[in-house]
Write an enzyme that holds these catalytic residues in place. Structure first.
Site, PDB file in Angstrom:
ATOM      1  CG  ASP A  74      -2.119  -0.929   1.028  1.00 47.91           C
ATOM      2  OD1 ASP A  74      -2.176  -1.628  -0.004  1.00 47.91           O
ATOM      3  OD2 ASP A  74      -2.989  -0.961   1.928  1.00 47.91           O
ATOM      4  N   GLY A  75       1.992   1.220   0.691  1.00 44.86           N
ATOM      5  CA  GLY A  75       2.881   2.384   0.703  1.00 44.86           C
ATOM      6  C   GLY A  75       3.381   2.734  -0.682  1.00 44.86           C
ATOM      7  CG  ASP A 179       0.555  10.523  22.550  1.00 46.51           C
ATOM      8  OD1 ASP A 179       0.664  11.308  23.512  1.00 46.51           O
ATOM      9  OD2 ASP A 179       0.813   9.305  22.626  1.00 46.51           O
ATOM     10  N   GLY A 191      -6.229   2.338   7.744  1.00 47.12           N
ATOM     11  CA  GLY A 191      -4.814   2.449   8.078  1.00 47.12           C
ATOM     12  C   GLY A 191      -4.581   2.940   9.493  1.00 47.12           C
ATOM     13  CB  SER A 195      -3.782   1.274  14.127  1.00 51.91           C
ATOM     14  OG  SER A 195      -3.258   2.590  13.999  1.00 51.91           O
TER      15      SER A 195
END
Length: 294
Positions: A74-75, A179, A191, A195
């Protein structure tokens, strides 16, 4: 037929895939134009010996190309999208990676599916992109300021939280203590956002997802919004700089910078083969149905 080919070379898994693709296209008199750095790798590994035409940048890709073949995971497709840009060239992903939702063609199906490509027996899935602008300007993204998966802002050089004031169409939404924060397209919903607890969107919905990364205010939850919403973020923290990422590209932004995110005026076209739909990929990758009680 004229195809552009872009890829990443992974020694243990890619070589037979590349050979199969080149053999098939040569046998079917398909004109191949190879991304220059990728072709250099193939020459060095002696995977191919024949001379091919090459391209280096998006400026060399035009309407004369029928399709771009992306070889990798995918990258690799996300990087291929930065080459295709607004040219309208469809991308077909051939999977040489592991967990992939975009690179749908598997190595044991290459000849079968490439035949369908030659016969034009495929459909197009248009994917929404989002763009980023900053105040002050962010020089690192001046050339490629869009993302196909997500734009995220996160802390840098600290373990402390950052504060992200978020406005939707200039109306205040929330101050996230976290964060970081992810703004995801439907494509990117499987993606980074997933997560971090974000929902899965099907590729054709007209929505974006705002997903906080490890929020301190525990009542902060992912939010689905219309994709024509203009999102404005003001990022503050204890350090002088924070990080912003557009898919795999990272830039540093000054503390108290303002970031504006909006849908781009163009979309990326992804090739879909009838046998390899998004829903089938979802079932396979997330192991839905493996529980025999289902």
């Amino acid at each position: 037929m004229k195809v552009a080919i872009y890829g990443q070379y992974y020694q243990n898994s890619t070589e037979p895939i590349i050979r199969d693709i080149f053999v098939f296209f040569n046998e079917n008199q398909v004109e191949m134009v190879i991304e220059e750095a990728f072709l250099t790798q193939l020459y060095e590994k002696q995977i191919v010996k024949k001379e091919y035409k090459t391209f280096q940048s998006h400026t060399e890709l035009d309407a004369s190309f029928d399709i771009m073949i992306s070889i990798g995971g995918d990258g690799t497709i996300l990087r291929a999208a930065t080459l295709v840009r607004d040219s309208g060239i469809p991308i077909l992903g051939i999977n040489a990676g592991r967990l992939g939702f975009l690179a749908m063609v598997q190595k044991d199906e290459i000849a079968e599916f490439l035949q369908l490509i030659i016969e034009k027996k495929y459909t197009i899935s248009e994917r929404t992109l989002i763009s980023l602008s900053g105040t002050p300007d962010i020089p690192e993204i001046s050339d490629i300021n869009f993302a196909m998966n997500e734009i995220s802002v996160s802390r840098k050089d600290t373990t402390s939280m950052i504060t992200i004031e978020t406005y939707l169409n200039d109306e205040f939404l929330n101050s996230y203590w976290a964060d970081g924060l992810i703004i995801s397209t439907p494509t990117g919903s499987t993606g980074y956002s997933l997560s971090c607890g974000g929902p899965i969107l099907t590729p054709n919905v007209s929505s974006l997802v705002i997903t906080p990364i490890a929020p301190h205010n525990l009542n902060a939850r992912p939010l689905v919004i219309p994709d024509d919403t203009v999102i404005r973020l003001k990022v503050t923290g204890r350090e002088e700089h924070n990080l912003v990422s557009l898919d795999s590209r990272i830039a540093s932004v000054k503390n108290e910078s303002e970031l504006t995110i909006r849908k781009t005026p163009f979309k990326i076209k992804m090739v879909e083969i009838h046998e390899e739909t998004f829903l089938k990929t979802l079932r396979n990758k997330l192991l839905w149905g493996e529980d025999k009680r289902n």
